[in-house]
Design a protein around this motif. Structure first.
Motif, PDB file in Angstrom:
ATOM      1  N   THR A   1      -5.160  54.764  43.139  1.00 46.62           N
ATOM      2  CA  THR A   1      -4.225  54.249  42.153  1.00 46.62           C
ATOM      3  C   THR A   1      -3.823  55.403  41.233  1.00 46.62           C
ATOM      4  OG1 THR A   1      -6.192  53.526  40.947  1.00 46.62           O
ATOM      5  CG2 THR A   1      -5.014  51.848  42.219  1.00 46.62           C
ATOM      6  N   PRO A   2      -2.778  55.233  40.408  1.00 46.13           N
ATOM      7  CA  PRO A   2      -2.306  56.354  39.584  1.00 46.13           C
ATOM      8  C   PRO A   2      -3.378  57.018  38.731  1.00 46.13           C
ATOM      9  CG  PRO A   2      -0.676  54.605  39.571  1.00 46.13           C
ATOM     10  CD  PRO A   2      -1.874  54.060  40.301  1.00 46.13           C
ATOM     11  N   ASP A   3      -4.340  56.239  38.234  1.00 44.82           N
ATOM     12  CA  ASP A   3      -5.390  56.818  37.398  1.00 44.82           C
ATOM     13  C   ASP A   3      -6.340  57.705  38.193  1.00 44.82           C
ATOM     14  OD1 ASP A   3      -6.083  54.240  38.546  1.00 44.82           O
ATOM     15  OD2 ASP A   3      -7.997  54.424  37.517  1.00 44.82           O
ATOM     16  N   ARG A   4      -6.257  57.686  39.512  1.00 46.76           N
ATOM     17  CA  ARG A   4      -7.134  58.511  40.356  1.00 46.76           C
ATOM     18  C   ARG A   4      -6.376  59.650  41.030  1.00 46.76           C
ATOM     19  NH1 ARG A   4     -12.067  56.381  40.615  1.00 46.76           N
ATOM     20  NH2 ARG A   4     -12.262  54.223  39.876  1.00 46.76           N
ATOM     21  N   TRP A   5      -5.126  59.876  40.649  1.00 42.15           N
ATOM     22  CA  TRP A   5      -4.335  60.928  41.274  1.00 42.15           C
ATOM     23  C   TRP A   5      -4.993  62.300  41.138  1.00 42.15           C
ATOM     24  CZ3 TRP A   5      -1.092  62.074  44.829  1.00 42.15           C
ATOM     25  CH2 TRP A   5      -0.474  63.318  44.844  1.00 42.15           C
ATOM     26  N   ALA A   6      -5.531  62.593  39.966  1.00 40.49           N
ATOM     27  CA  ALA A   6      -6.171  63.900  39.744  1.00 40.49           C
ATOM     28  C   ALA A   6      -7.347  64.110  40.694  1.00 40.49           C
ATOM     29  CB  ALA A   6      -6.632  64.032  38.295  1.00 40.49           C
ATOM     30  N   ASP A   7      -8.006  63.020  41.086  1.00 38.74           N
ATOM     31  CA  ASP A   7      -9.126  63.127  42.018  1.00 38.74           C
ATOM     32  C   ASP A   7      -8.630  63.528  43.410  1.00 38.74           C
ATOM     33  OD1 ASP A   7     -10.861  62.371  40.000  1.00 38.74           O
ATOM     34  OD2 ASP A   7     -10.810  60.248  40.552  1.00 38.74           O
ATOM     35  N   LEU A   8      -7.468  62.997  43.813  1.00 32.98           N
ATOM     36  CA  LEU A   8      -6.908  63.397  45.109  1.00 32.98           C
ATOM     37  C   LEU A   8      -6.480  64.862  45.067  1.00 32.98           C
ATOM     38  CD1 LEU A   8      -6.178  62.154  47.921  1.00 32.98           C
ATOM     39  CD2 LEU A   8      -3.820  62.130  47.104  1.00 32.98           C
ATOM     40  N   GLU A   9      -5.900  65.292  43.961  1.00 36.01           N
ATOM     41  CA  GLU A   9      -5.531  66.697  43.805  1.00 36.01           C
ATOM     42  C   GLU A   9      -6.754  67.594  43.961  1.00 36.01           C
ATOM     43  OE1 GLU A   9      -1.924  67.590  40.912  1.00 36.01           O
ATOM     44  OE2 GLU A   9      -3.481  66.436  39.897  1.00 36.01           O
ATOM     45  N   SER A  10      -7.843  67.200  43.309  1.00 39.85           N
ATOM     46  CA  SER A  10      -9.080  67.984  43.384  1.00 39.85           C
ATOM     47  C   SER A  10      -9.619  68.014  44.806  1.00 39.85           C
ATOM     48  CB  SER A  10     -10.123  67.394  42.427  1.00 39.85           C
ATOM     49  OG  SER A  10     -11.374  68.018  42.584  1.00 39.85           O
ATOM     50  N   LEU A  11      -9.582  66.868  45.477  1.00 37.92           N
ATOM     51  CA  LEU A  11     -10.111  66.769  46.839  1.00 37.92           C
ATOM     52  C   LEU A  11      -9.287  67.599  47.821  1.00 37.92           C
ATOM     53  CD1 LEU A  11     -11.996  65.420  48.943  1.00 37.92           C
ATOM     54  CD2 LEU A  11     -10.329  63.550  49.070  1.00 37.92           C
TER      55      LEU A  11
ATOM     56  N   ILE B   1      -0.488  51.623  47.448  1.00 32.70           N
ATOM     57  CA  ILE B   1      -1.785  52.262  47.655  1.00 32.70           C
ATOM     58  C   ILE B   1      -1.804  52.881  49.052  1.00 32.70           C
ATOM     59  CG2 ILE B   1      -4.278  51.901  47.870  1.00 32.70           C
ATOM     60  CD1 ILE B   1      -3.999  49.685  45.782  1.00 32.70           C
ATOM     61  N   PRO B   2      -1.806  54.212  49.145  1.00 33.93           N
ATOM     62  CA  PRO B   2      -1.737  54.873  50.450  1.00 33.93           C
ATOM     63  C   PRO B   2      -3.079  55.123  51.123  1.00 33.93           C
ATOM     64  CG  PRO B   2      -1.509  56.500  48.733  1.00 33.93           C
ATOM     65  CD  PRO B   2      -1.651  55.170  48.034  1.00 33.93           C
ATOM     66  N   GLY B   3      -4.187  54.806  50.440  1.00 43.97           N
ATOM     67  CA  GLY B   3      -5.476  55.051  51.058  1.00 43.97           C
ATOM     68  C   GLY B   3      -6.632  54.903  50.097  1.00 43.97           C
ATOM     69  N   ILE B   4      -7.794  55.367  50.542  1.00 44.39           N
ATOM     70  CA  ILE B   4      -9.054  55.176  49.826  1.00 44.39           C
ATOM     71  C   ILE B   4      -9.750  56.512  49.633  1.00 44.39           C
ATOM     72  CG2 ILE B   4     -11.361  54.129  50.002  1.00 44.39           C
ATOM     73  CD1 ILE B   4      -9.986  51.943  51.727  1.00 44.39           C
ATOM     74  N   ILE B   5     -10.281  56.714  48.433  1.00 42.58           N
ATOM     75  CA  ILE B   5     -11.073  57.910  48.130  1.00 42.58           C
ATOM     76  C   ILE B   5     -12.542  57.531  48.059  1.00 42.58           C
ATOM     77  CG2 ILE B   5     -11.524  59.764  46.478  1.00 42.58           C
ATOM     78  CD1 ILE B   5      -8.731  59.569  45.480  1.00 42.58           C
ATOM     79  N   VAL B   6     -13.402  58.371  48.626  1.00 40.72           N
ATOM     80  CA  VAL B   6     -14.845  58.158  48.519  1.00 40.72           C
ATOM     81  C   VAL B   6     -15.412  59.189  47.553  1.00 40.72           C
ATOM     82  CG1 VAL B   6     -15.253  59.550  50.601  1.00 40.72           C
ATOM     83  CG2 VAL B   6     -17.063  58.074  49.738  1.00 40.72           C
ATOM     84  N   TYR B   7     -16.336  58.716  46.709  1.00 45.99           N
ATOM     85  CA  TYR B   7     -16.972  59.558  45.694  1.00 45.99           C
ATOM     86  C   TYR B   7     -18.472  59.639  45.948  1.00 45.99           C
ATOM     87  CZ  TYR B   7     -12.678  58.767  42.970  1.00 45.99           C
ATOM     88  OH  TYR B   7     -11.373  58.692  42.537  1.00 45.99           O
ATOM     89  N   ASN B   8     -19.012  60.810  45.728  1.00 44.76           N
ATOM     90  CA  ASN B   8     -20.459  61.018  45.745  1.00 44.76           C
ATOM     91  C   ASN B   8     -20.833  61.609  44.391  1.00 44.76           C
ATOM     92  OD1 ASN B   8     -23.125  61.435  46.322  1.00 44.76           O
ATOM     93  ND2 ASN B   8     -22.791  63.070  47.805  1.00 44.76           N
ATOM     94  N   ALA B   9     -21.683  60.904  43.652  1.00 41.56           N
ATOM     95  CA  ALA B   9     -22.037  61.335  42.300  1.00 41.56           C
ATOM     96  C   ALA B   9     -20.782  61.520  41.449  1.00 41.56           C
ATOM     97  CB  ALA B   9     -22.858  62.612  42.332  1.00 41.56           C
ATOM     98  N   GLN B  10     -19.835  60.603  41.609  1.00 42.62           N
ATOM     99  CA  GLN B  10     -18.588  60.550  40.840  1.00 42.62           C
ATOM    100  C   GLN B  10     -17.627  61.695  41.149  1.00 42.62           C
ATOM    101  OE1 GLN B  10     -20.015  60.168  36.747  1.00 42.62           O
ATOM    102  NE2 GLN B  10     -19.972  57.939  36.930  1.00 42.62           N
ATOM    103  N   LYS B  11     -17.886  62.439  42.211  1.00 43.85           N
ATOM    104  CA  LYS B  11     -16.981  63.508  42.629  1.00 43.85           C
ATOM    105  C   LYS B  11     -16.310  63.121  43.947  1.00 43.85           C
ATOM    106  CE  LYS B  11     -19.551  67.256  40.391  1.00 43.85           C
ATOM    107  NZ  LYS B  11     -20.238  68.561  40.572  1.00 43.85           N
TER     108      LYS B  11
ATOM    109  N   VAL C   1     -15.102  63.232  47.567  1.00 47.23           N
ATOM    110  CA  VAL C   1     -15.551  64.027  48.715  1.00 47.23           C
ATOM    111  C   VAL C   1     -14.827  63.660  50.010  1.00 47.23           C
ATOM    112  CG1 VAL C   1     -17.837  64.480  47.751  1.00 47.23           C
ATOM    113  CG2 VAL C   1     -17.487  62.443  49.167  1.00 47.23           C
ATOM    114  N   GLY C   2     -14.054  62.576  50.009  1.00 52.06           N
ATOM    115  CA  GLY C   2     -13.393  62.190  51.249  1.00 52.06           C
ATOM    116  C   GLY C   2     -12.236  61.239  51.019  1.00 52.06           C
ATOM    117  N   TRP C   3     -11.417  61.093  52.053  1.00 52.77           N
ATOM    118  CA  TRP C   3     -10.180  60.325  51.978  1.00 52.77           C
ATOM    119  C   TRP C   3      -9.901  59.640  53.316  1.00 52.77           C
ATOM    120  CZ3 TRP C   3      -6.061  58.384  49.506  1.00 52.77           C
ATOM    121  CH2 TRP C   3      -4.834  58.272  50.174  1.00 52.77           C
ATOM    122  N   CYS C   4      -9.359  58.432  53.237  1.00 53.31           N
ATOM    123  CA  CYS C   4      -8.886  57.716  54.426  1.00 53.31           C
ATOM    124  C   CYS C   4      -7.515  57.134  54.108  1.00 53.31           C
ATOM    125  CB  CYS C   4      -9.852  56.599  54.804  1.00 53.31           C
ATOM    126  SG  CYS C   4      -9.267  55.511  56.128  1.00 53.31           S
ATOM    127  N   SER C   5      -6.524  57.469  54.912  1.00 53.89           N
ATOM    128  CA  SER C   5      -5.179  56.925  54.737  1.00 53.89           C
ATOM    129  C   SER C   5      -5.073  55.614  55.494  1.00 53.89           C
ATOM    130  CB  SER C   5      -4.128  57.915  55.249  1.00 53.89           C
ATOM    131  OG  SER C   5      -2.838  57.365  55.162  1.00 53.89           O
TER     132      SER C   5
END
Length: 200
Positions: free
Chosen positions: A18-28, A71-81, A83-87
């Motif tokens: 979602t838009p609030d998680r865009w920065a996480d996709l950029e980081s990933l 929503i184009p996909g799902i982000i997975v977090y490990n210890a709030q970081k 680490v992975g993506w699925c479209s």
């Protein structure tokens, strides 16, 4: 798993992008935009558009999708970081997939498609891809979807380069309950997961 809720599998967290998680996709995805500046737009754009946009413009295209509320996909977090993506999204959102001669539609049933995985190298052997499939199934269920398609690569050797494996392998989807639907080429198969009314 609802639009903004968390799915916890193997002590990790799985969130729709979602838009609030865009920065996480950029980081990933990092400075290279996942696979060579693709920003997961390979199956969404015409090939000419994708090549022209490679890098910053593909990134902007993906950001526009996210900011539109889709929503184009799902982000997975490990210890709030991240680490992975699925479209995963309705197949009709993947224009290039619908134009593919190899992976053309099997029928007129409305399906959702899993078209890409991107997992940080240091996390690739933690079973994340397998759990991302399960999280994608949960997400599609929450959105009222009934059929999920996948287009895994049939490996020809023990070592497969990233650009050949980003759509996953048959064994991953078999373990998640997908069944073989078609073999359009020597290297590609089409698999489906059917969501029953009792699963909702």
């Amino acid at each position: 798993m609802g639009k903004n809720t968390v799915s916890s599998l193997s002590q990790m967290e799985y969130h729709p992008l979602t838009p609030d998680r865009w920065a996480d996709l950029e980081s990933l995805f990092g400075k290279h935009g996942a696979y060579g500046g693709c920003w997961c737009m390979w199956w969404r754009l015409k090939r000419s558009e994708f090549e022209k946009n490679q890098g910053a413009l593909n990134k902007l295209e993906m950001k526009n999708i996210v900011e539109s509320g889709r929503i184009p996909g799902i982000i997975v977090y490990n210890a709030q970081k991240p680490v992975g993506w699925c479209s995963v999204a309705p197949r009709d959102e993947f224009g290039s997939l619908n134009r593919s001669r190899v992976l053309k539609k099997l029928d007129d049933k409305p399906v959702w498609s899993i078209v890409c995985f991107f997992i940080l190298k240091k996390s690739q052997r933690n079973g994340i891809a397998q759990n991302l499939i399960r999280a994608a199934i949960d997400f599609v269920k929450s959105q009222g979807g009934q059929i999920i398609e996948a287009y895994p690569t049939v490996p020809r050797s023990d070592r497969v380069p990233p650009w050949s494996s980003f759509m996953g392998f048959p064994s991953m989807f078999e373990k998640a309950g997908f069944s073989l639907e078609a073999k359009p080429s020597a290297s590609k198969i089409v698999m489906r997961y059917y969501i029953s009314p009792n699963d909702r």
